[in-house]
Design a protein around this motif. Structure first.
Motif, mmCIF file in Angstrom:
data_model
loop_
_atom_site.group_PDB
_atom_site.id
_atom_site.type_symbol
_atom_site.label_atom_id
_atom_site.label_comp_id
_atom_site.label_asym_id
_atom_site.label_seq_id
_atom_site.Cartn_x
_atom_site.Cartn_y
_atom_site.Cartn_z
ATOM 1 N N SER A 21 71.336 66.132 57.834
ATOM 2 C CA SER A 21 71.261 64.939 58.674
ATOM 3 C C SER A 21 70.069 64.049 58.321
ATOM 4 O O SER A 21 70.161 62.826 58.383
ATOM 5 N N LYS A 22 68.949 64.643 57.951
ATOM 6 C CA LYS A 22 67.783 63.832 57.610
ATOM 7 C C LYS A 22 68.016 63.009 56.351
ATOM 8 O O LYS A 22 67.555 61.866 56.248
ATOM 9 N N ASN A 26 68.103 58.995 56.095
ATOM 10 C CA ASN A 26 67.340 58.226 55.118
ATOM 11 C C ASN A 26 68.241 57.242 54.377
ATOM 12 O O ASN A 26 67.854 56.097 54.122
ATOM 13 N N THR A 73 66.879 57.807 65.211
ATOM 14 C CA THR A 73 66.803 59.255 65.399
ATOM 15 C C THR A 73 68.204 59.831 65.339
ATOM 16 O O THR A 73 69.183 59.155 65.672
ATOM 17 N N ASP A 80 67.957 70.616 63.489
ATOM 18 C CA ASP A 80 67.734 69.735 62.338
ATOM 19 C C ASP A 80 67.546 68.279 62.764
ATOM 20 O O ASP A 80 67.915 67.352 62.040
ATOM 21 N N GLY A 82 66.024 64.672 63.416
ATOM 22 C CA GLY A 82 65.200 63.849 62.531
ATOM 23 C C GLY A 82 64.987 62.470 63.124
ATOM 24 O O GLY A 82 65.809 61.972 63.892
ATOM 25 N N SER A 83 63.879 61.872 62.787
ATOM 26 C CA SER A 83 63.591 60.509 63.217
ATOM 27 C C SER A 83 62.946 59.761 62.068
ATOM 28 O O SER A 83 62.320 60.368 61.182
ATOM 29 N N MET A 84 63.075 58.448 62.088
ATOM 30 C CA MET A 84 62.542 57.643 61.000
ATOM 31 C C MET A 84 62.147 56.275 61.518
ATOM 32 O O MET A 84 62.878 55.660 62.298
#
Length: 275
Positions: A21-22, A26, A73, A80, A82-84
């Motif tokens: 997922s990350k 991305n 997110t 798993d 993730g955030s960005m």
């Protein structure tokens, strides 16, 4: 290579070489970054990022986009998660990149583009060379000449505006290499066009200096930013719309400062009052 497996099964099967997922996050944010930096509307960027996440089977996500940033997110309730956060400086409008990114996102949503291929095409789009400098200079001259004629100038005036427009683009390209401030570039660029027109006017060339100045500074006018800002406001994106409108208004103010300063210097140096 095309992706023929449904997203849910792909995410469960690690052997299918589909990223976690990350990595998908991305990819989606990177697509949105290029789209936003190239002049895409806020709602279009947010929808594109969301659709790409859904295309790869991510249902638990949150995406928030402003004029110069993307926040996203995924899978907040899972291990798993993730955030960005991606800062996106305001760049030049590039409709060719917008079209390529839109086509890539359509193929991803139609399951015709796997993640590996999407990353490869995204990198190609990011590193794609822009138009050559001679083409940019010539196009700027043509645009200046065309607007000068449309706004009441004569063919002779349009010819003068053509050369002043090319001079303006040469200055902008040279200033961009030295990473000059956009505000300084707009002030000095508009002043150069104005001084060139006034110099010919003072020399008795018999030109319509006001029409030439208007045509020459048209390439600096932030028409796309202004239109996009108003559209964002109507779409309910008040923060993004306000940022774009402020940027457009400040750019217009810089152009006015450059033109006004050049005219004032011309008058103080013994030139006649423009009418």
């Amino acid at each position: 290579m095309p992706c023929d497996t449904c997203p849910a099964e792909v995410r469960k099967n690690a052997k299918e070489d589909v990223p976690a997922s990350k990595t998908i996050l991305n990819l989606a944010v990177s697509v949105g970054e290029i789209l936003l930096q190239s002049g895409g509307e806020i709602y279009r960027v947010q929808e594109t990022v969301s659709r790409i996440l859904e295309a790869y089977g991510i249902q638990d996500y949150h995406v928030f986009v402003v004029t110069n940033g993307i926040f996203a997110t995924v899978d907040e309730q899972q291990d798993d998660a993730g955030s960005m956060v991606r800062y996106v400086p305001i760049g030049e409008v590039n409709l060719e990149k917008v079209a390529k990114i839109n086509q890539l996102s359509r193929e991803i949503c139609e399951k015709n583009c796997g993640a590996a291929e999407a990353y490869e095409r995204l990198e190609q789009c990011k590193n794609a060379p822009g138009a050559e400098n001679p083409a940019l200079i010539f196009a700027c001259g043509i645009g200046s000449a065309g607007f000068c004629y449309l706004l009441g100038g004569r063919p002779y005036d349009s010819m003068v505006s053509f050369f002043l427009g090319m001079m303006l683009e040469i200055f902008l390209l040279a200033a961009a290499k030295h990473h000059a401030s956009r505000f300084i570039m707009n002030i000095v660029g508009s002043a150069l066009v104005t001084m060139g027109s006034l110099a010919l006017y003072g020399a008795g060339a018999g030109i319509l200096s006001d029409k030439i100045i208007i045509g020459g500074i048209i390439p600096l006018v932030p028409g796309v930013a202004l239109t996009t800002g108003i559209r964002d406001l109507f779409s309910g994106d008040y923060l993004s719309g306000s940022i774009r409108l402020i940027d457009a208004l400040l750019t217009g103010m810089c152009i006015a400062i450059g033109v006004g300063a050049a005219i004032k210097l011309f008058q103080l140096s013994g030139g006649v009052m423009l009418r």
